[in-house]
Design a protein around this motif. Sequence first.
Motif: not given
Length: 407
Positions: A212, A281, A320, A323-324, A327
């Motif tokens: 996260e 997310y 970001q 996280t991506h 994910v």
Amino acid sequence: MPEQSPLEPAEGDPFGPHNLPYGVFSPAAEPDRRRVGVRIGDHVLDAGAAARALGSPYVALLDRPSLNPLMAAGRTAWRDVRRALTAWVTVPAHRPDIEPLLHPLGSVTLHLPYEVADYVDFYASEHHATNVGRIFRPDGEALTPNWKHLPIGYHGRAGTVVVSGTEVTRPSGQRKGPADPAPVFGPSTKLDIEAEVAFVVGTPSARGRGVELASFRDHVFGLSLLNDWSARDIQAWEYVPLGPFLGKSFATSVSAWVTPLEALDAARVAPPARSTGLLPYLDDADEEEPGGFDLRISVALNGEVISEPPFSTMYWTAAQQLTHMTVNGASLRTGDVFASGTVSGAAREQRGCLLELTWNGTEPLELGAGKRTFLEDGDVVTLTAWAPGPDGTRVGLGEVTGRVLPG
């Protein structure tokens, strides 16, 4: 007057005790022995030897030939080791033990400071992506429809990530110009650089579970400068429909120094305003800590500054991107490196690659040595950077330099 201690860098030195980046070095007397070092001013402290001399519990993390054990130890260990190092170089009582363990920077050999596990490169600058879109799609939309919905990236080649100072041989491959009847093979004629920032993963993650946004600091050990060497002509012929391959995989240069995230707390800034809503997310609107970094990068070609890209303008943040990247359940490993993509600003003098600076060779740069488009054999490219530090100081990032050898 007594000689000034190497532990007292000159006022304003960007590598003072507020910085303390990590690296791996070999002293001149033992060229085959690699040691974890910490930079202070223009010296390198043998961190493992210092830990032994002071009876520190961190000997097992610092008396190593690589940063990987320290990186894998996790955020609490990173904090505690940094506090110990700060005390070792600032408390006068430690000087008799510490000063003999300092090596002049110019006397040591610097190595790739960690074992690279995986390498991912992103495409996070809206200015860069827009310029590239205008160059290659002058009659269409500059940005692809997905660009503002997710951080676009590609999986690169970990085995060709090299430390600053490594010479880069001009790559060969297939290339085909728009007017050419068929592809030809040979050395690239459009060799380029990309000024980027690399984030180095310390703590791994479990496969099947994403990371996260709020967990960014729990996994990322630090950052450094990165030059993503690019053969534009090879890339242009091969990248449709899958993406970068041989045009990128021949070499990626990183700094010999990794700056801990904690050293950059004063440089945290909010990213640019979002113009498109994000899926939950990736939505960082409610994150407590700003996701951007105010890094001031400078790109020099043969000693002449050609660009000064501002990292604060990057649309997608490193959190970001992390996280991506996970994910879908992809796991992190200690030593993973993910790069920001080319850093470019709004002004021409802020563009982070020659493709943009010369508009794909149609607008040559006017330099002291004459007009230039892409890199020539013998060229030396150097990236440097600094960031605002505590109490008006500057935090220096270790440089990335490389010289082009003929193909």
